[in-house]
Design a protein around this motif. Structure first.
Motif, short mmCIF file in Angstrom:
data_model
loop_
_atom_site.label_atom_id
_atom_site.label_comp_id
_atom_site.label_asym_id
_atom_site.label_seq_id
_atom_site.Cartn_x
_atom_site.Cartn_y
_atom_site.Cartn_z
N THR A 640 34.37 46.43 57.67
CA THR A 640 35.26 45.38 58.10
C THR A 640 36.29 46.36 59.01
N ASN A 641 36.31 45.50 60.10
CA ASN A 641 37.11 46.14 61.15
C ASN A 641 38.79 45.48 61.26
N LYS A 642 39.06 44.60 60.44
CA LYS A 642 40.53 44.06 60.63
C LYS A 642 40.64 43.13 59.30
N GLY A 643 41.97 43.17 58.92
CA GLY A 643 42.09 42.32 57.57
C GLY A 643 42.27 43.10 56.66
N THR A 644 41.86 42.78 55.28
CA THR A 644 42.32 43.35 54.09
C THR A 644 40.85 43.68 53.20
N VAL A 645 40.94 44.67 52.39
CA VAL A 645 39.86 44.83 51.46
C VAL A 645 40.60 44.99 50.03
N THR A 646 40.08 44.19 48.75
CA THR A 646 40.85 43.94 47.75
C THR A 646 39.94 44.36 46.60
N LEU A 647 40.37 45.36 45.67
CA LEU A 647 39.94 45.63 44.54
C LEU A 647 40.41 44.85 43.12
N GLU A 648 39.89 44.08 42.48
CA GLU A 648 40.55 43.12 41.67
C GLU A 648 39.72 43.48 40.10
N ILE A 649 40.60 43.73 38.99
CA ILE A 649 39.88 43.77 37.81
C ILE A 649 40.44 42.91 36.97
N GLN A 650 39.44 42.13 36.33
CA GLN A 650 39.96 41.16 35.14
C GLN A 650 38.85 41.05 34.33
N ASN A 651 39.19 40.16 33.00
CA ASN A 651 38.35 39.90 32.29
C ASN A 651 37.27 39.00 32.81
N ALA A 652 36.16 38.92 32.39
CA ALA A 652 35.08 38.02 32.95
C ALA A 652 35.23 36.50 32.51
N ASP A 653 34.97 35.46 33.32
CA ASP A 653 35.05 34.05 32.90
C ASP A 653 33.74 33.90 31.85
N PRO A 654 33.87 33.36 30.72
CA PRO A 654 32.71 33.09 29.81
C PRO A 654 31.56 32.47 30.33
N GLU A 655 31.88 31.49 31.26
CA GLU A 655 30.87 30.67 31.84
C GLU A 655 30.02 31.55 32.99
N HIS A 656 30.52 32.46 33.59
CA HIS A 656 29.67 33.79 34.23
C HIS A 656 29.21 34.42 33.21
N VAL A 657 29.74 35.02 32.14
CA VAL A 657 29.08 35.62 31.43
C VAL A 657 27.85 34.98 30.76
N ARG A 658 27.87 33.85 30.32
CA ARG A 658 26.78 33.00 29.77
C ARG A 658 25.76 33.16 31.15
N LYS A 659 26.11 32.83 32.26
CA LYS A 659 25.10 32.73 33.41
C LYS A 659 24.55 34.06 33.66
N TYR A 660 25.38 35.19 33.49
CA TYR A 660 24.69 36.32 34.24
C TYR A 660 24.42 37.48 33.25
N LEU A 661 25.08 37.51 32.11
CA LEU A 661 24.76 38.27 30.72
C LEU A 661 24.80 37.41 29.49
N PRO A 662 23.89 36.50 29.40
CA PRO A 662 23.71 35.82 28.15
C PRO A 662 23.94 36.71 26.86
N SER A 663 23.20 37.66 26.91
CA SER A 663 23.14 38.58 25.71
C SER A 663 24.56 39.22 25.13
N LYS A 664 25.43 38.98 26.20
CA LYS A 664 26.66 39.89 26.02
C LYS A 664 27.83 38.71 25.58
N MET A 665 27.38 37.58 25.33
CA MET A 665 28.69 36.71 25.18
C MET A 665 29.74 37.03 24.14
N SER A 666 29.19 37.93 23.03
CA SER A 666 30.18 38.48 21.79
C SER A 666 30.83 39.50 22.22
#
Length: 906
Positions: A640-666
């Motif tokens: 990145t030569n100009k603009g912004t770099v952003t680090l964001e920490i949040q709880n994962a969307d359940p739909e994304h968990v079901r898609k990428y980590l189905p064994s971790k739904m609970s």
């Protein structure tokens, strides 16, 4: 002899550079000394000669005034006591005059003036001084008064005084002129000194640049070749080419030999696997023999081959020919041999391989359309099963068989006996099945004959026959399945052993490469760090920058080695994980502290966003998590030569968990995103960037640097932690890398601990010593016993330790160390290298701990290997602590601070 063929090791190059610089400094000092000596001589002339001239002029004037004053006093009073100054000055003035005359002998005008002054003084004495005194002694006062009225003596004295003053002023002006000339020469000398200093500095820079350039150039060649080998998917055919004749050349040659040996082993293992797979589906020994000879003969460059199988008869054992390769007819080769008959029989009897070269007039001839050719080499190889020879194979070649051919046959012979036994067993099963069918047919005929006697018995017999046939089929089917499963199990076991052996070769190669690279790299980093610190202010700013470049390049090489070792540990399933509770609220502060300077330097905005509903505690491996985030943020800032770099920490969307980590739904799953406004990644390249040594394209590496290992390591670490990394990006519009990371419960953690990626014991480092005991007072005068065989590391470590006012004693190996301790055991700490000749570090530490006075002395192990079990081995052998090469001196000083403070506390 060509100059480049002369061997110059690194130490010789550095010594030659220092000698040349010292010679330049010596010439500079010699010239300065000559010029200063000349100036000192001129200053001496001014301070001694000119001052003496001034004093003599003053003395002569003083003598003249004394004679006049004394004469007048005597004439007035008649007291002879007044004549004492007159008599003394009359004697002294001539001596002073002669001395002054000698001192101005190089100035004719001054000598002429002095001669006039002499005449004036003598004239006054003869015409005024002496006559007046004589008249007064005769008490002729009237004549005295008349004499003084007639002779103007006062004017003579005043004239003499004026001449002396003129002479003094002339000498003063001459001295001023000399001082001015001296000042001019001094200015010229200062200008010459600066000019010579500049020339010496330029010469020293050229020497340092040349010497360091030859070292860095060869290191870059080695690194480039190793990187090419790794980036080409493990192609071991590449070789390291180094033109220099030094230790790096030795390292390159050793590495090339290692690569060649591994390459040979890989080829052998590949051919062994091919031969093992060849036997699949073969149920006949003759077919097996022909297939084996057809497959193996071209591999070992054999032009002819025979296959003999061992068969037992009633009265003897014989080796019978069952297969051939390139035989002209069925009569080629003896049909059978007794045990001990001929080379075939003797090889079977002794279980011994025979290799015959230069076989002149051999009865075997290799036929072609152009005629017969006699073989050059004959190879007879026995094949054994469970310690007994079951077959003998004979090959003939127009060329000599190589050691690689023999190793290949040795590896094949180990497993081929099992193949022969399996095929023979299948043949025996088929034979027994055929006999069983014949017996069944006979039994059926007898049953039909008895059918006429009893219908009821016939029906029972038929039922019994059907049952027997069904049971036999069931038994046969079960027997076949059992043998097939056993064979499959053995094949899987063989393949598993081969994979383990291949993995071991790779691990050993990486461990040895790590050791061989870290040893010279250790001295380079320490010496460049000492140069960079420039404690004695002997380096210019530009030379400090050169030292910084050398130190930075060494650290880049160390990072590359560590990354490759991390990938190797992951591939081998031996990456150790440390499970703990991570405070999520500390992650933003940690990342800001690390990357705010980077953002400021590149004029980028760095935003960190933490959602309020995020769980404050995450149970995972904190060190690996931070390493993933650091790699992702480093990539974001890099591209990145100009603009912004952003680090964001949040709880994962359940739909994304079901898609990428189905064994971790609970489970609790965090989504940690790194977003940038950089160059982005084309969709066609978004998958390949997670592979080792890959970037989006060749331009990326040239423009932004890097090895392409960062994202690969991030992906593997995320997988080990049970998570996943998802990429969203558009070309030239920026990228978003999202890490989905689960928080493990204690029960899940126990399950993971039981996997190969188990929990690692906490490091043995103690807490830091208190900010109240300074290094100066803690380190000064402490006695260190350094046990190290590499002179480069000895030079670097001794320099660094002595800068901290340690007293260092050096032992070249473990045996030397024990001899030193036997004479004097008064040491505060021992620094122990592990890889040494004669007696290595492990054995030496065990021996030291047997010494009564050394049982509690801290021993810090130094090793260039970085494999998992090294730390445990060191601690088990008696080490108090452990640090890997290349040494970070601040880390070493931190360890010394901890253990020396602990010693003081005890």
């Amino acid at each position: 002899m060509i100059l480049r063929d002369i061997r110059f090791n690194i130490r010789s190059k550095m010594a030659l550079g220092f000698v040349l610089i010292i010679c330049c400094l010596g010439a500079f000092i010699f010239v300065v000394h000559e010029r200063i000596s000349s100036l000192q001589e001129e200053v001496r002339t001014i301070t001694s000669h000119d001052l003496e001239v001034f004093n003599l002029i003053t003395s002569i004037r003083y003598n003249a005034m004394n004679m006049e004053t004394s004469q007048r006093g005597y004439i007035i009073t008649g007291d002879e006591g007044y004549l004492e100054p007159y008599t003394k000055s009359k004697t002294e003035w001539l001596a002073n005059y002669n001395t002054l005359y000698d001192n101005v002998s190089d100035d004719p005008s001054s000598r002429k003036e002095l001669e006039e002054i002499k005449v004036a003084i003598e004239n006054w004495i003869n015409t005024i001084g002496e006559p007046a005194i004589t008249l007064r002694r005769e008490n002729k006062m009237d004549e005295v008064i008349t004499f003084f009225n007639e002779v103007i003596s006062k004017q003579d004295i005043e004239s003499l005084r004026g001449k002396l003053e003129d002479l003094r002023q002339k000498e003063i002006q001459s001295t001023k002129d000399q001082i001015l000339q001296l000042q001019n020469r001094n200015d010229i000398l200062i200008f010459s000194l600066y000019t010579m200093l500049f020339l010496v500095s330029v010469a020293a820079f050229i020497i340092v640049f040349f010497v360091s350039g030859t070292i860095v150039k060869t290191i870059k060649q080695v690194v480039k070749t190793i990187t090419d080998i790794a980036s080409s998917g493990g192609d071991l055919s590449a070789r390291i080419h180094v033109e220099s004749q030094d230790e790096i050349k030795d390292l390159a040659d050793a590495t090339n030999n290692l690569l060649e040996n591994i390459n040979v082993q890989n080829r052998i293992q590949t051919k062994v696997a091919e031969v093992a797979n060849m036997s699949q589906g073969i149920n006949d020994l003759n077919t097996l023999a022909d297939s084996f000879l057809s497959k193996l003969a071209p591999t070992i460059n054999a032009s002819y081959g025979l296959f003999y199988i061992l068969r037992e008869y009633a009265d003897e054992k014989r080796l019978v020919k069952i297969g051939s390769y390139a035989a002209s007819d069925d009569k080629t080769g003896v049909t059978s041999f007794r045990m001990g008959e001929g080379l075939i029989g003797q090889a079977a009897l002794d279980n011994r391989t025979f290799l015959l070269n230069s076989t002149i007039d051999h009865p075997i001839s290799i036929k072609s359309s152009l005629g017969d050719i006699q073989p050059h080499s004959i190879l007879v190889v026995p094949v054994e099963f469970e310690g007994k020879v079951v077959a003998v194979i004979e090959f003939a070649s127009l060329e000599s068989f190589t050691s690689e051919h023999l190793k290949l046959l040795e590896q094949i012979e180990i497993h081929f006996g099992d193949v022969i036994n399996n095929v023979a067993s299948r043949m025996e099963v088929e034979r027994l099945l055929s006999e069983s069918q014949v017996l069944t047919e006979k039994l059926q005929a007898q049953t039909e004959a008895l059918q006429a006697q009893s219908e009821e018995l016939q029906m029972q017999q038929e039922e019994l026959l059907m049952t027997t046939e069904h049971l036999e089929k069931q038994n046969l089917f079960a027997s076949q399945k059992t043998k097939e499963l056993e064979q499959a199990r053995e094949e899987l076991f063989t393949y598993s052993e081969q994979l383990k052996q291949s993995s071991q070769y790779k691990s050993n190669f990486l461990a040895n490469m790590s050791h061989e690279l870290r040893t010279p790299l250790n001295s380079i980093l320490i010496l460049s760090q000492i140069l960079l610190e420039n404690e004695n202010d002997t380096l210019s700013h530009e030379e400090e920058e050169y030292a910084k470049v050398i130190h930075s390049s060494g650290n880049d090489l160390l990072t590359l080695i560590d990354d490759i070792l991390d990938l190797s540990k992951i591939e081998a399933g031996k990456m150790l994980l440390t499970w703990d509770e991570v405070n999520v609220s500390e992650i933003p502060d940690h990342m800001r502290l690390m990357f705010n300077p980077v953002a400021k330097k590149k004029d980028l905005a760095f935003d960190v966003i933490v959602h309020e509903d995020v769980s404050p505690i995450l149970r995972t491996d904190g060190q690996r998590l931070l390493q993933i985030l650091k790699n992702l943020l480093s990539n974001a800032f890099k591209f990145t030569n100009k603009g912004t770099v952003t680090l964001e920490i949040q709880n994962a969307d359940p739909e994304h968990v079901r898609k990428y980590l189905p064994s971790k739904m609970s489970d609790t799953v965090l989504a940690i995103s790194v977003t940038d406004t950089g160059i982005g990644i084309p969709s066609s390249k978004q998958q390949v960037i997670f592979e080792a040594f890959h970037q989006a394209d060749g331009k990326t590496n040239r423009q932004y640097g890097g090895t392409g290992l960062g994202l690969s390591i991030c992906s593997e670490f995320a997988r080990l932690l049970g998570g996943s990394i998802v990429l969203e990006s558009k070309d030239q519009q920026g990228s978003t890398f999202t890490l989905y990371i689960p928080s493990y419960s204690d029960k899940e953690k126990e399950k993971l601990v039981s996997l190969p990626f188990h929990q690692e014991a906490a490091p043995a480092f103690e807490s830091e010593a208190p900010s109240s005991t300074s290094d100066a007072s803690l380190f000064k005068g402490k006695k260190v016993l350094l046990v190290e065989d590499d002179t480069r590391n000895v030079l670097a470590l001794v320099k660094a330790l002595e800068n901290k006012e340690f007293i260092v004693t050096v032992a070249n190996n473990g045996k030397h160390c024990l001899e030193i301790i036997q004479q004097n055991s008064d040491y505060d700490v021992v620094l122990m290298d592990i890889m040494m000749p004669i007696m290595d570090g492990f054995e030496t530490m065990r021996a030291i701990r047997q010494h009564k006075a050394m049982k509690e002395i801290p021993i810090i192990a130094l090793t260039a290997k970085a494999m998992m079990s090294d730390r445990e081995k060191c601690i088990e052998a008696g080490a108090s602590d452990y640090i890997s090469k290349p040494l970070q001196m601040e880390q070493l000083f931190s360890l010394l601070r901890v253990w020396l403070t602990k010693q003081i506390g005890n």
